[in-house]
Design a protein around this motif. Sequence first.
Motif, short mmCIF file in Angstrom:
data_model
loop_
_atom_site.label_atom_id
_atom_site.label_comp_id
_atom_site.label_asym_id
_atom_site.label_seq_id
_atom_site.Cartn_x
_atom_site.Cartn_y
_atom_site.Cartn_z
N TYR A 209 0.84 -1.19 0.00
CA TYR A 209 0.00 0.00 0.00
C TYR A 209 0.89 1.25 0.00
O TYR A 209 1.96 1.26 0.60
CB TYR A 209 -0.91 0.02 1.23
CG TYR A 209 -1.98 -1.04 1.22
CD1 TYR A 209 -3.29 -0.74 0.84
CD2 TYR A 209 -1.69 -2.35 1.59
CE1 TYR A 209 -4.27 -1.73 0.82
CE2 TYR A 209 -2.66 -3.34 1.58
CZ TYR A 209 -3.95 -3.02 1.20
OH TYR A 209 -4.92 -3.99 1.19
N SER A 211 1.38 5.61 0.61
CA SER A 211 1.23 6.46 1.79
C SER A 211 -0.20 6.93 1.99
O SER A 211 -0.56 7.40 3.07
CB SER A 211 2.17 7.66 1.69
OG SER A 211 1.91 8.40 0.49
N ASN A 213 -2.68 4.84 1.73
CA ASN A 213 -3.36 3.58 2.04
C ASN A 213 -4.13 3.03 0.83
O ASN A 213 -5.12 2.31 0.99
CB ASN A 213 -4.31 3.74 3.23
CG ASN A 213 -4.59 2.40 3.92
OD1 ASN A 213 -3.72 1.53 3.96
ND2 ASN A 213 -5.80 2.24 4.45
N SER A 236 7.21 6.12 0.31
CA SER A 236 6.91 5.36 1.52
C SER A 236 5.77 4.38 1.25
O SER A 236 4.77 4.72 0.61
CB SER A 236 6.50 6.31 2.66
OG SER A 236 7.55 7.22 2.94
N TYR A 237 5.91 3.16 1.79
CA TYR A 237 4.92 2.11 1.55
C TYR A 237 4.69 1.31 2.82
O TYR A 237 5.50 1.32 3.75
CB TYR A 237 5.38 1.17 0.44
CG TYR A 237 5.49 1.83 -0.92
CD1 TYR A 237 4.41 1.85 -1.78
CD2 TYR A 237 6.67 2.45 -1.31
CE1 TYR A 237 4.51 2.46 -3.02
CE2 TYR A 237 6.77 3.07 -2.54
CZ TYR A 237 5.68 3.08 -3.40
OH TYR A 237 5.78 3.69 -4.62
N THR A 238 3.55 0.62 2.85
CA THR A 238 3.23 -0.29 3.94
C THR A 238 2.99 -1.68 3.37
O THR A 238 2.22 -1.84 2.41
CB THR A 238 1.97 0.17 4.70
OG1 THR A 238 2.20 1.48 5.25
CG2 THR A 238 1.64 -0.80 5.83
N LYS A 240 1.42 -5.29 4.01
CA LYS A 240 0.41 -5.93 4.86
C LYS A 240 0.25 -7.38 4.46
O LYS A 240 0.18 -7.71 3.28
CB LYS A 240 -0.95 -5.21 4.72
CG LYS A 240 -0.96 -3.78 5.21
CD LYS A 240 -2.36 -3.17 5.11
CE LYS A 240 -2.38 -1.73 5.59
NZ LYS A 240 -3.75 -1.14 5.53
N THR A 250 1.92 -5.90 9.62
CA THR A 250 2.19 -4.72 8.80
C THR A 250 3.59 -4.19 9.12
O THR A 250 4.07 -4.31 10.25
CB THR A 250 1.17 -3.59 9.04
OG1 THR A 250 1.29 -3.13 10.39
CG2 THR A 250 -0.25 -4.07 8.77
N ILE A 251 4.21 -3.62 8.12
CA ILE A 251 5.52 -3.00 8.30
C ILE A 251 5.68 -1.89 7.27
O ILE A 251 5.20 -2.02 6.13
CB ILE A 251 6.66 -4.04 8.16
CG1 ILE A 251 8.01 -3.40 8.52
CG2 ILE A 251 6.68 -4.65 6.78
CD1 ILE A 251 9.16 -4.40 8.54
N GLU A 252 6.30 -0.79 7.65
CA GLU A 252 6.51 0.34 6.75
C GLU A 252 7.93 0.29 6.18
O GLU A 252 8.89 -0.06 6.88
CB GLU A 252 6.29 1.66 7.48
CG GLU A 252 4.85 1.85 7.94
CD GLU A 252 4.61 3.21 8.59
OE1 GLU A 252 5.60 3.96 8.75
OE2 GLU A 252 3.45 3.50 8.94
N GLU A 254 10.72 2.20 3.04
CA GLU A 254 11.03 3.32 2.15
C GLU A 254 11.72 2.76 0.90
O GLU A 254 12.66 1.96 1.01
CB GLU A 254 11.95 4.33 2.83
CG GLU A 254 11.30 5.12 3.95
CD GLU A 254 10.35 6.19 3.42
OE1 GLU A 254 10.52 6.61 2.25
OE2 GLU A 254 9.44 6.59 4.17
#
Length: 272
Positions: A209, A211, A213, A236-238, A240, A250-252, A254
């Motif tokens: 995902y 930034s 969402n 920036s990404y997440t 899931k 979940t983890i963020e 770059e």
Amino acid sequence: MNLKKLRTYGLFCLTLIVFAFAQSCSNNNDTASRLQLKMVDAPGDYQEVNVEITDIQYNTTDSEAGWKSFTPASGYPINVDLTQLVAGNSLILADQIIPAGMMHQIRLVLGDNNTLKLEGIDELIPLDTPSALQSGLKLNLNTKLEGGFTYTFILDWVVSESVVEAGTTGMYNLKPVIKVNAEVNSGSISGLILDDAQNALDNVTVNLYDSNNEKVTDTMTGAQGNFLFQGISEGSYTIKVNENGYDEFTIEVEVSVGEVTDAGTLSLTPTP
């Protein structure tokens, strides 16, 4: 002509030949680029999605008369099971030297030998291609190719959106959805998914995902639990993971251009 003059004359001729050769190479570098097309898969819930590509064309003139075909090393048709293009696996569709200049579009022409395999069903189901796409699926690149450089474009085939069930007939249509990104303008994300006992988890869907969402794409882990997103724009990404029997993870991360971001080991916790 004495020996000294003969040697001088020979050296002069050799210098001219070397200069002409170097000039020729320079001109070729200035007027030609290397173009690679790499296909990956954002998977759907299918055992197999087999597609047949009968031609891959490019257009540098932005007119219908300007289409030219790539000549892949293996020739046509190109038959591939899209579900295999995960966990870092990819398929080089084309790798060719072409004239430098503006690259407007590429076009994938599909054959009739496209099939689908569902879980629990042994036979392959034909995938019908709408008549509107029989002339080829056009993908916009709009990139200027500089002479002497190599350009790699990632073709991310989104299978989950490309296979459409035709009502309640039991038939399926193939309506390709492909996202294109230049590798030179993008990065990658790698990682490993394990359970709480540190065993590799394969066939796990990993979602990405942005930034805002908004879902960008997804992929699946391989036999060793590894996954790889390619052709991801900087930002920036997440990540899931929603796997049955495990808590959501979940983890963020770059992403930087030209780099592989290591998301590390993602250990999933069993749901009580």
